[in-house]
Motif scaffolding. Structure first.
Motif, PDB file in Angstrom:
ATOM      1  N   ASN A 123      33.856   9.766  21.386  1.00 48.65           N
ATOM      2  CA  ASN A 123      33.923  11.195  21.155  1.00 48.65           C
ATOM      3  C   ASN A 123      35.132  11.750  21.903  1.00 48.65           C
ATOM      4  OD1 ASN A 123      33.451  14.012  21.729  1.00 48.65           O
ATOM      5  ND2 ASN A 123      31.355  13.704  21.008  1.00 48.65           N
ATOM      6  N   SER A 124      35.723  12.827  21.407  1.00 44.74           N
ATOM      7  CA  SER A 124      36.916  13.384  22.050  1.00 44.74           C
ATOM      8  C   SER A 124      36.629  13.860  23.473  1.00 44.74           C
ATOM      9  CB  SER A 124      37.499  14.524  21.224  1.00 44.74           C
ATOM     10  OG  SER A 124      36.558  15.563  21.078  1.00 44.74           O
ATOM     11  N   PHE A 125      35.425  14.378  23.731  1.00 43.86           N
ATOM     12  CA  PHE A 125      35.072  14.795  25.084  1.00 43.86           C
ATOM     13  C   PHE A 125      34.987  13.593  26.017  1.00 43.86           C
ATOM     14  CE2 PHE A 125      31.836  15.841  28.319  1.00 43.86           C
ATOM     15  CZ  PHE A 125      32.549  16.831  28.977  1.00 43.86           C
ATOM     16  N   LEU A 126      34.413  12.490  25.523  1.00 42.90           N
ATOM     17  CA  LEU A 126      34.333  11.281  26.340  1.00 42.90           C
ATOM     18  C   LEU A 126      35.725  10.691  26.582  1.00 42.90           C
ATOM     19  CD1 LEU A 126      31.132   9.537  24.954  1.00 42.90           C
ATOM     20  CD2 LEU A 126      31.398  10.920  27.005  1.00 42.90           C
ATOM     21  N   TRP A 127      36.592  10.772  25.590  1.00 40.21           N
ATOM     22  CA  TRP A 127      37.973  10.321  25.791  1.00 40.21           C
ATOM     23  C   TRP A 127      38.651  11.168  26.853  1.00 40.21           C
ATOM     24  CZ3 TRP A 127      40.008   5.943  25.251  1.00 40.21           C
ATOM     25  CH2 TRP A 127      39.758   5.116  24.170  1.00 40.21           C
ATOM     26  N   PHE A 128      38.418  12.475  26.826  1.00 35.11           N
ATOM     27  CA  PHE A 128      38.993  13.359  27.827  1.00 35.11           C
ATOM     28  C   PHE A 128      38.524  12.960  29.227  1.00 35.11           C
ATOM     29  CE2 PHE A 128      38.407  17.175  30.475  1.00 35.11           C
ATOM     30  CZ  PHE A 128      39.738  17.542  30.625  1.00 35.11           C
ATOM     31  N   LEU A 129      37.223  12.740  29.378  1.00 31.95           N
ATOM     32  CA  LEU A 129      36.696  12.312  30.677  1.00 31.95           C
ATOM     33  C   LEU A 129      37.285  10.972  31.091  1.00 31.95           C
ATOM     34  CD1 LEU A 129      32.884  13.201  30.419  1.00 31.95           C
ATOM     35  CD2 LEU A 129      34.607  14.290  31.868  1.00 31.95           C
ATOM     36  N   TYR A 130      37.390  10.060  30.136  1.00 32.60           N
ATOM     37  CA  TYR A 130      37.935   8.726  30.437  1.00 32.60           C
ATOM     38  C   TYR A 130      39.402   8.820  30.846  1.00 32.60           C
ATOM     39  CZ  TYR A 130      39.062   3.806  30.023  1.00 32.60           C
ATOM     40  OH  TYR A 130      39.471   2.533  30.291  1.00 32.60           O
ATOM     41  N   ASP A 131      40.152   9.672  30.173  1.00 30.70           N
ATOM     42  CA  ASP A 131      41.565   9.854  30.526  1.00 30.70           C
ATOM     43  C   ASP A 131      41.721  10.493  31.905  1.00 30.70           C
ATOM     44  OD1 ASP A 131      42.530   8.727  28.205  1.00 30.70           O
ATOM     45  OD2 ASP A 131      42.793  10.653  27.168  1.00 30.70           O
ATOM     46  N   MET A 132      40.798  11.382  32.270  1.00 33.47           N
ATOM     47  CA  MET A 132      40.891  12.074  33.564  1.00 33.47           C
ATOM     48  C   MET A 132      40.492  11.175  34.738  1.00 33.47           C
ATOM     49  SD  MET A 132      42.082  15.029  33.370  1.00 33.47           S
ATOM     50  CE  MET A 132      43.015  15.169  31.886  1.00 33.47           C
ATOM     51  N   GLY A 133      39.445  10.373  34.560  1.00 31.29           N
ATOM     52  CA  GLY A 133      38.966   9.620  35.716  1.00 31.29           C
ATOM     53  C   GLY A 133      38.466   8.222  35.434  1.00 31.29           C
ATOM     54  N   GLY A 134      38.669   7.740  34.237  1.00 24.22           N
ATOM     55  CA  GLY A 134      38.229   6.389  33.920  1.00 24.22           C
ATOM     56  C   GLY A 134      36.732   6.315  33.653  1.00 24.22           C
ATOM     57  N   LYS A 135      36.254   5.084  33.667  1.00 18.29           N
ATOM     58  CA  LYS A 135      34.852   4.859  33.331  1.00 18.29           C
ATOM     59  C   LYS A 135      33.907   5.462  34.368  1.00 18.29           C
ATOM     60  CE  LYS A 135      35.017   0.286  35.350  1.00 18.29           C
ATOM     61  NZ  LYS A 135      36.176  -0.529  35.215  1.00 18.29           N
ATOM     62  N   LEU A 136      34.367   5.592  35.604  1.00 16.08           N
ATOM     63  CA  LEU A 136      33.543   6.195  36.642  1.00 16.08           C
ATOM     64  C   LEU A 136      33.319   7.687  36.382  1.00 16.08           C
ATOM     65  CD1 LEU A 136      32.066   5.416  39.195  1.00 16.08           C
ATOM     66  CD2 LEU A 136      34.098   6.033  40.481  1.00 16.08           C
ATOM     67  N   ALA A 137      34.320   8.366  35.834  1.00 12.21           N
ATOM     68  CA  ALA A 137      34.170   9.792  35.513  1.00 12.21           C
ATOM     69  C   ALA A 137      33.169   9.986  34.383  1.00 12.21           C
ATOM     70  CB  ALA A 137      35.516  10.396  35.128  1.00 12.21           C
ATOM     71  N   VAL A 138      33.186   9.109  33.399  1.00 14.99           N
ATOM     72  CA  VAL A 138      32.240   9.215  32.283  1.00 14.99           C
ATOM     73  C   VAL A 138      30.816   8.998  32.792  1.00 14.99           C
ATOM     74  CG1 VAL A 138      31.541   8.221  30.074  1.00 14.99           C
ATOM     75  CG2 VAL A 138      33.964   8.498  30.589  1.00 14.99           C
ATOM     76  N   ALA A 139      30.611   7.933  33.576  1.00 16.74           N
ATOM     77  CA  ALA A 139      29.283   7.655  34.115  1.00 16.74           C
ATOM     78  C   ALA A 139      28.858   8.749  35.099  1.00 16.74           C
ATOM     79  CB  ALA A 139      29.267   6.291  34.799  1.00 16.74           C
ATOM     80  N   GLY A 140      29.788   9.231  35.884  1.00 14.54           N
ATOM     81  CA  GLY A 140      29.486  10.286  36.847  1.00 14.54           C
ATOM     82  C   GLY A 140      29.065  11.579  36.184  1.00 14.54           C
ATOM     83  N   PHE A 141      29.701  11.920  35.070  1.00 14.40           N
ATOM     84  CA  PHE A 141      29.335  13.135  34.340  1.00 14.40           C
ATOM     85  C   PHE A 141      27.878  13.077  33.902  1.00 14.40           C
ATOM     86  CE2 PHE A 141      28.802  15.220  30.200  1.00 14.40           C
ATOM     87  CZ  PHE A 141      29.042  16.537  30.573  1.00 14.40           C
ATOM     88  N   PHE A 142      27.479  11.960  33.297  1.00 13.56           N
ATOM     89  CA  PHE A 142      26.096  11.850  32.828  1.00 13.56           C
ATOM     90  C   PHE A 142      25.127  11.726  34.000  1.00 13.56           C
ATOM     91  CE2 PHE A 142      28.339  10.694  28.938  1.00 13.56           C
ATOM     92  CZ  PHE A 142      27.681  11.507  28.050  1.00 13.56           C
TER      93      PHE A 142
END
Length: 98
Positions: free
Chosen positions: A51-70
């Motif tokens: 998803n574009s939102f998940l890509w944005f999170l991934y671009d900002m902080g990598g996989k840790l940012a995606v997991a951290g958000f959830f």
């Protein structure tokens, strides 16, 4: 405050913590799943679709940012359910005294 509890399901003050806890655990689990999936993707040569939102999170902080958000969302939902349960218990206790 005679009609505070309108239906049978609204009489249980523990429902917010149960529902919030289940949703929180689901979101935290989804974040862990995404972290593992993104880690596996980084080691492979495959193309990933997100998803574009998940890509944005991934671009900002990598996989840790995606997991951290959830993880943060799941913790917030669980905390909110616990806070609402405490409030409903206080209301129920107060209505019994009257």
């Amino acid at each position: 405050m005679e009609n505070m509890y309108t239906g049978k399901s609204s009489r249980n003050p523990n429902m917010p913590i149960i529902i919030g806890g289940l949703l929180g655990i689901a979101l935290i689990s989804f974040g862990i799943y995404l972290y593992i999936d993104l880690a596996a993707w980084e080691q492979s040569n495959e193309e990933m679709q997100l998803n574009s939102f998940l890509w944005f999170l991934y671009d900002m902080g990598g996989k840790l940012a995606v997991a951290g958000f959830f993880g943060i969302c799941g913790t917030a939902i669980t905390w909110s359910g616990a806070k609402n349960t405490v409030h409903l218990r206080k209301l129920k206790k107060g209505s019994k005294r009257s």
